[in-house]
Scaffold this active site. Structure first.
Site, PDB file in Angstrom:
ATOM      1  N   GLU A  97       0.983  -1.038   0.046  1.00  0.00           N
ATOM      2  CA  GLU A  97       0.082   0.046  -0.028  1.00  0.00           C
ATOM      3  C   GLU A  97       0.823   1.337   0.060  1.00  0.00           C
ATOM      4  OE1 GLU A  97      -3.087  -0.298   2.918  1.00  0.00           O
ATOM      5  OE2 GLU A  97      -3.127   1.996   3.140  1.00  0.00           O
ATOM      6  N   ASP A  99       0.167   5.240   0.527  1.00  0.00           N
ATOM      7  CA  ASP A  99      -0.873   6.284   1.093  1.00  0.00           C
ATOM      8  C   ASP A  99      -0.614   7.825   1.074  1.00  0.00           C
ATOM      9  OD1 ASP A  99      -2.494   4.125   2.205  1.00  0.00           O
ATOM     10  OD2 ASP A  99      -1.455   4.012   4.112  1.00  0.00           O
ATOM     11  N   GLU A 101      -3.037  10.550   2.997  1.00  0.00           N
ATOM     12  CA  GLU A 101      -4.469  10.546   3.640  1.00  0.00           C
ATOM     13  C   GLU A 101      -4.164  12.109   4.233  1.00  0.00           C
ATOM     14  OE1 GLU A 101      -5.883   6.625   5.947  1.00  0.00           O
ATOM     15  OE2 GLU A 101      -4.778   8.070   7.162  1.00  0.00           O
ATOM     16  N   THR A 115       1.406  10.392   5.086  1.00  0.00           N
ATOM     17  CA  THR A 115       1.945   9.339   4.028  1.00  0.00           C
ATOM     18  C   THR A 115       2.382   8.088   4.920  1.00  0.00           C
ATOM     19  OG1 THR A 115       4.202  10.211   4.030  1.00  0.00           O
ATOM     20  CG2 THR A 115       2.657  11.231   2.468  1.00  0.00           C
ATOM     21  N   TRP A 191     -10.031   9.622  16.233  1.00  0.00           N
ATOM     22  CA  TRP A 191      -8.556   9.730  16.242  1.00  0.00           C
ATOM     23  C   TRP A 191      -7.927  10.739  15.496  1.00  0.00           C
ATOM     24  CZ3 TRP A 191      -5.896   9.083  11.587  1.00  0.00           C
ATOM     25  CH2 TRP A 191      -6.422   8.651  10.515  1.00  0.00           C
ATOM     26  N   GLY A 195      -6.178  12.705  18.568  1.00  0.00           N
ATOM     27  CA  GLY A 195      -6.581  11.913  19.453  1.00  0.00           C
ATOM     28  C   GLY A 195      -8.117  11.799  19.921  1.00  0.00           C
ATOM     29  N   ARG A 273      10.020   5.652  19.564  1.00  0.00           N
ATOM     30  CA  ARG A 273       9.035   4.375  19.021  1.00  0.00           C
ATOM     31  C   ARG A 273       9.665   3.211  18.681  1.00  0.00           C
ATOM     32  NH1 ARG A 273       5.502   5.709  13.668  1.00  0.00           N
ATOM     33  NH2 ARG A 273       4.881   3.670  13.297  1.00  0.00           N
TER      34      ARG A 273
END
Ligand SMILES: *[C@@H]1O[C@H](CO)[C@@H](O)[C@H](O)[C@H]1NC(C)=O
Length: 285
Positions: A97, A99, A101, A115, A191, A195, A273
């Protein structure tokens, strides 16, 4: 005789090419019960969203590599909570995919352009941007260049992200699974707005996003075979420079300018992360 036949096939081919770039011909509306519409003889497509439902469409063709351009004009005004997704995706549970968005915002606050790239069902490669213009005031061109060496996301011809093929250091790259083009407009106020802090203001519904000037210089996948051509009357099918295209020095400068001034999130800079270390493709550039 053979050459006359050849010539007429060529002419037929170019007629077919010239009539492409039409939403009726290239896309199916797949969702939204009348909320998605193809207008102006196939030159314009609109998606809308109200409290009951969003809407969406997908390409008739599957593509394996290409340079795909679409002009979008996003939901204006208070668009907080709305998401306009525009992406390429293959089917199945180990899908690929690519993306774009667009996350709406309160009036006057900037959209976020999100992205991502998925390979074999695995994403986690997000980069997000603000734009250097108001994407709701007019149409702008959003492009995906996808060839065996790289994926380049561009806005009005300015590259905003390059995802290189790093298979040589063990990073999977989308190159075997044909993808369709999809787009949808939907509500994500649980979301998308910091959030879920800001809720969609339904008094402004229906929300509408518009599409025009689709162009694919791409390889169309059909019956297990790929055929590469252009759907644009202005660029002959013999021009497939995109297949080996790289970023020239001007484009590299533009890319740096965007990343320095408009990038608001980069997974490659999010050490927290990835406590085990950043993904391998982040460590090379
Ligand atoms: C909305 O705008 C605010 C203020 O500039 C920004 O902090 C936030 O990231 C934006 N939200 C989205 C979803 O783009």
């Amino acid at each position: 005789m053979a050459s006359v036949l050849h010539l007429s096939l060529l002419l037929l081919g170019s007629l077919m090419v010239a009539s492409a770039g039409n939403f009726h011909q290239d896309f199916d509306i797949t969702w939204g019960d009348g909320r998605a519409n193809i207008l102006n003889n196939g030159q314009l497509l609109t998606l809308s969203l109200d409290k009951a439902s969003g809407s969406g469409f997908q390409s008739k063709n599957e593509y394996l590599f290409g340079k795909i351009d679409m002009q979008l004009k996003l939901v204006p005004g208070n668009s907080a909570g709305t998401v306009t997704a525009y992406y390429l995706k293959s089917p199945g549970s180990t899908w690929d995919e690519i993306d774009f968005e667009f996350l709406g915002n309160l009036s006057g606050d900037p959209y976020t352009l999100h992205t991502n790239v998925f390979t074999n069902g695995k994403g986690d490669k997000e980069q997000q941007f603000h734009l250097w213009f108001d994407p709701t005031a007019d149409f702008h061109t959003y492009s995906i260049l996808w060839n065996p060496q790289r994926i380049v996301f561009s806005v009005d011809g300015t590259p905003i992200r390059e995802f290189k093929n790093s298979e040589s250091i063990g990073v999977a790259f989308p190159k075997n699974q044909p993808m369709r083009i999809y787009s949808s407009l939907w509500n994500a106020d649980d979301w998308a707005t910091r959030g879920g802090l800001v809720k969609t203001d339904w008094t402004h519904a229906p929300f509408t996003a518009s599409y025009r000037n689709f162009n694919a210089d791409a390889c169309v996948w059909s019956n297990g075979k790929s055929s590469c051509a252009s759907s644009s009357p202005s660029s002959p099918s013999s021009s497939s420079a995109w297949f080996s295209q790289e970023l020239d020095s001007t484009s590299q400068e533009r890319l740096k300018w965007v990343q320095k001034n408009y990038m608001i999130y980069n997974y490659c800079a999010d050490a927290k992360r990835f406590p085990q270390g950043l993904p391998a493709e982040c460590r090379t550039s």
